[in-house]
Structures are given as C-alpha cells and as structure tokens.
Design a protein around this motif. Structure first.
Motif, PDB file in Angstrom:
ATOM      1  N   ILE A 229      18.537   9.046  58.762  1.00  0.00           N
ATOM      2  CA  ILE A 229      18.966   7.667  58.560  1.00  0.00           C
ATOM      3  C   ILE A 229      20.445   7.648  58.189  1.00  0.00           C
ATOM      4  N   PHE A 230      21.211   6.863  58.918  1.00  0.00           N
ATOM      5  CA  PHE A 230      22.672   6.825  58.756  1.00  0.00           C
ATOM      6  C   PHE A 230      23.074   5.655  57.865  1.00  0.00           C
ATOM      7  N   ARG A 231      23.242   5.944  56.582  1.00  0.00           N
ATOM      8  CA  ARG A 231      23.581   4.871  55.644  1.00  0.00           C
ATOM      9  C   ARG A 231      24.875   5.121  54.886  1.00  0.00           C
ATOM     10  N   ASP A 232      25.590   6.169  55.259  1.00  0.00           N
ATOM     11  CA  ASP A 232      26.878   6.443  54.634  1.00  0.00           C
ATOM     12  C   ASP A 232      27.854   6.829  55.742  1.00  0.00           C
ATOM     13  N   PRO A 233      28.853   5.970  56.030  1.00  0.00           N
ATOM     14  CA  PRO A 233      29.774   6.229  57.139  1.00  0.00           C
ATOM     15  C   PRO A 233      30.612   7.486  56.958  1.00  0.00           C
ATOM     16  N   ARG A 234      30.576   8.078  55.762  1.00  0.00           N
ATOM     17  CA  ARG A 234      31.347   9.311  55.534  1.00  0.00           C
ATOM     18  C   ARG A 234      30.635  10.539  56.082  1.00  0.00           C
ATOM     19  N   TRP A 235      29.357  10.379  56.458  1.00  0.00           N
ATOM     20  CA  TRP A 235      28.623  11.518  57.007  1.00  0.00           C
ATOM     21  C   TRP A 235      29.101  11.784  58.433  1.00  0.00           C
TER      22      TRP A 235
ATOM     23  N   ARG B  14      27.978  13.374  60.965  1.00  0.00           N
ATOM     24  CA  ARG B  14      27.083  13.464  62.109  1.00  0.00           C
ATOM     25  C   ARG B  14      26.301  12.173  62.353  1.00  0.00           C
ATOM     26  N   GLY B  15      26.804  11.095  61.787  1.00  0.00           N
ATOM     27  CA  GLY B  15      26.116   9.823  61.952  1.00  0.00           C
ATOM     28  C   GLY B  15      26.025   9.361  63.387  1.00  0.00           C
ATOM     29  N   HIS B  16      27.008   9.767  64.198  1.00  0.00           N
ATOM     30  CA  HIS B  16      27.013   9.332  65.597  1.00  0.00           C
ATOM     31  C   HIS B  16      25.847   9.917  66.397  1.00  0.00           C
ATOM     32  N   GLU B  17      25.192  10.943  65.839  1.00  0.00           N
ATOM     33  CA  GLU B  17      24.027  11.523  66.526  1.00  0.00           C
ATOM     34  C   GLU B  17      22.763  10.702  66.305  1.00  0.00           C
ATOM     35  N   THR B  18      22.777   9.848  65.317  1.00  0.00           N
ATOM     36  CA  THR B  18      21.556   9.167  64.898  1.00  0.00           C
ATOM     37  C   THR B  18      21.390   7.817  65.592  1.00  0.00           C
ATOM     38  N   TYR B  19      20.302   7.133  65.240  1.00  0.00           N
ATOM     39  CA  TYR B  19      20.042   5.807  65.796  1.00  0.00           C
ATOM     40  C   TYR B  19      20.375   4.698  64.804  1.00  0.00           C
ATOM     41  N   GLY B  20      21.070   5.045  63.733  1.00  0.00           N
ATOM     42  CA  GLY B  20      21.506   4.020  62.800  1.00  0.00           C
ATOM     43  C   GLY B  20      20.811   4.072  61.453  1.00  0.00           C
ATOM     44  N   GLU B  21      20.799   2.931  60.773  1.00  0.00           N
ATOM     45  CA  GLU B  21      20.330   2.890  59.394  1.00  0.00           C
ATOM     46  C   GLU B  21      18.923   2.325  59.246  1.00  0.00           C
ATOM     47  N   ASP B  22      18.313   1.886  60.329  1.00  0.00           N
ATOM     48  CA  ASP B  22      17.012   1.247  60.239  1.00  0.00           C
ATOM     49  C   ASP B  22      15.892   2.235  60.546  1.00  0.00           C
ATOM     50  N   PRO B  23      14.975   2.476  59.611  1.00  0.00           N
ATOM     51  CA  PRO B  23      13.896   3.447  59.826  1.00  0.00           C
ATOM     52  C   PRO B  23      12.987   3.097  60.996  1.00  0.00           C
TER      53      PRO B  23
END
Length: 256
Positions: A35-41, A43-52
């Motif tokens: 879950i991508f909830r911190d823009p400082r991570w 590898r966030g671009h690999e994920t589908y965002g912040e919604d489970p």
C-alpha cells in the motif's frame, strides 16, 4: 497476458540456448501489492496506490493474466510482494521497522495479500525486507507462524500444510519444466517480444490510464506545429540517478 506471453518467449529462447541465468525463469516477482501511503517511498510507482480494495482487485487481475486460465499448465508463476508493510525508506529497507496496529494490519496491509492467495491463487508470496513491529518480516512469528491457531481449530489440516510445501516442486511441473509433462506454451517464439500487436496494446493501455484533472484554456492537446522548444525542469531534469533502477536482490544498480 501479454507480459506472460513475452516472458514465455524469452524463457523458451534462453532455454534453447542453454541459458538458465537469474531473471530468465518463469517465476515473476509481481504484482507489488504493498500500500502506497507515503510519497517518500521510492518504489511506490510499482504499486496500485493507497487503496487496499483497488490494490486487491488489480493485483488479482494481474495474477490471473500472468498465470493463465489453466491451473494445471501455468503460463508463468506470479508472486505477490512484499509481505507485509513494506513501504518504508528504500535506503534502509533491510533495517527499517514498520509499526502498524493490529487493526491497521488487517484493515490496510494484509487485505490485498489475502485476496491474492484466496481469489487469484497466486503461486508465491515474497516476504518484506524490513521488520514489522520489531520482527523481521521473513522470520516473523506473527506473520508466518501464528497460522498455528488455525491448525489447532481445525481450519487448516496438516495435509494442507504438507501440500503447500510440496507445491514448491509441483509448480515447476505445472510450468512445464519436466520433460514428461510438457507445456502448451513451449512453442511461443521470440518474435512475440515487442511485436506490433503488443506495442499497440501498450500504447492503448497508457492512453486509457491517463487522468486529466483540468484543461484550462484548452491547453491540451498540444499543437506540435506551434512548439519550438521543450523544457524539462525540476530536481530530476538532469539526474542520471533517476534513470537507474535497482533490480530485486541485485548488488549493483542496473540501467535500462
């Protein structure tokens, strides 16, 4: 489906040449359902965002595309990652301690993994590099062993646990890696890699995934006949590091 087709094409060609090196097999380290909830991570671009829920839906669809419609003859083996709460600073991923409440674990960080396993029948799950609430994710009693309670309640049998271990070899059979159990995909040739129909689909997917929040003064689409120069600005405008991607498990950066 296209990804697994091209993966098969590469695997078949590499195998024909006797090349069985790393990153040339049929186990794909995807999807990334963190879950991508911190823009400082990083590898966030690999994920589908912040919604489970959205992550679970897209993750399951991707897994089904990779593995194909026939569970007895896998097109490739997907791997949901990184279990769990792998979303801290990338530079210290081997020591970072992710802290999450029990409620947040179930409500946010574990839901997509549950769906990937139960609904999409993902073939593998990769552990996170970091610690979770003080325990190394890949050696976590909470995440990996407290399935013991389910066993004691009769919700999972010892036979089911044994079967899960046996799948480590069984998946190789279903991938068609044993001569006496061939794969229906072993004739996919290398000319499928970046073929015109795949490129066309990739462009279409990119177009359909764009979201324009506003278009003041009809700024878009751009008229190329009126453009003389293009400026690339920002902190990464001339950054070579931004173009370097670190492969999973690689010791040195690899440029693409």
């Amino acid at each position: 489906d296209v990804v697994s087709t091209e993966g098969r094409a590469k695997f078949n060609e590499f195998s024909r040449r006797g090349d069985h090196g790393i990153y040339k097999g049929l186990t794909f380290w995807a999807p990334n359902v963190n879950i991508f909830r911190d823009p400082r991570w990083g590898r966030g671009h690999e994920t589908y965002g912040e919604d489970p829920y959205l992550t679970a839906e897209l993750g399951c669809a991707y897994i089904k595309g990779l593995q194909g419609p026939d569970p007895d003859h896998l097109k490739s083996a997907a791997c949901a990652k990184h279990f769990a709460v792998h979303s801290g600073p990338e530079a210290i991923r081997h020591e970072f301690n992710a802290k999450a409440s029990k409620h947040d674990m179930y409500d946010t960080y574990l839901y997509a993994f549950k769906r990937c396993v139960k609904d999409a029948k993902v073939e593998a799950v990769m552990g996170a590099y970091n610690r979770v609430n003080g325990e190394p994710a890949c050696g976590s009693k909470t995440l990996l062993q407290d399935m013991q309670e389910a066993y004691e309640k009769g919700l999972v049998s010892e036979e089911a646990i044994t079967e899960a271990v046996e799948r480590l070899m069984e998946v190789r059979i279903r991938l068609g890696m044993m001569k006496d159990y061939p794969s229906p995909y072993e004739d996919i040739t290398y000319d499928k890699v970046e073929c015109p129909e795949h490129v066309k689909l990739s462009v279409e997917a990119a177009r359909r995934s764009l979201v324009l929040l506003k278009n003041e003064n009809a700024f878009l689409p751009l008229d190329k006949n009126k453009i003389q120069t293009v400026a690339v600005i920002g902190p990464n405008a001339n950054s070579r590091d931004a173009l370097v991607v670190r492969r999973e498990g690689a010791q040195t950066p690899v440029e693409y």
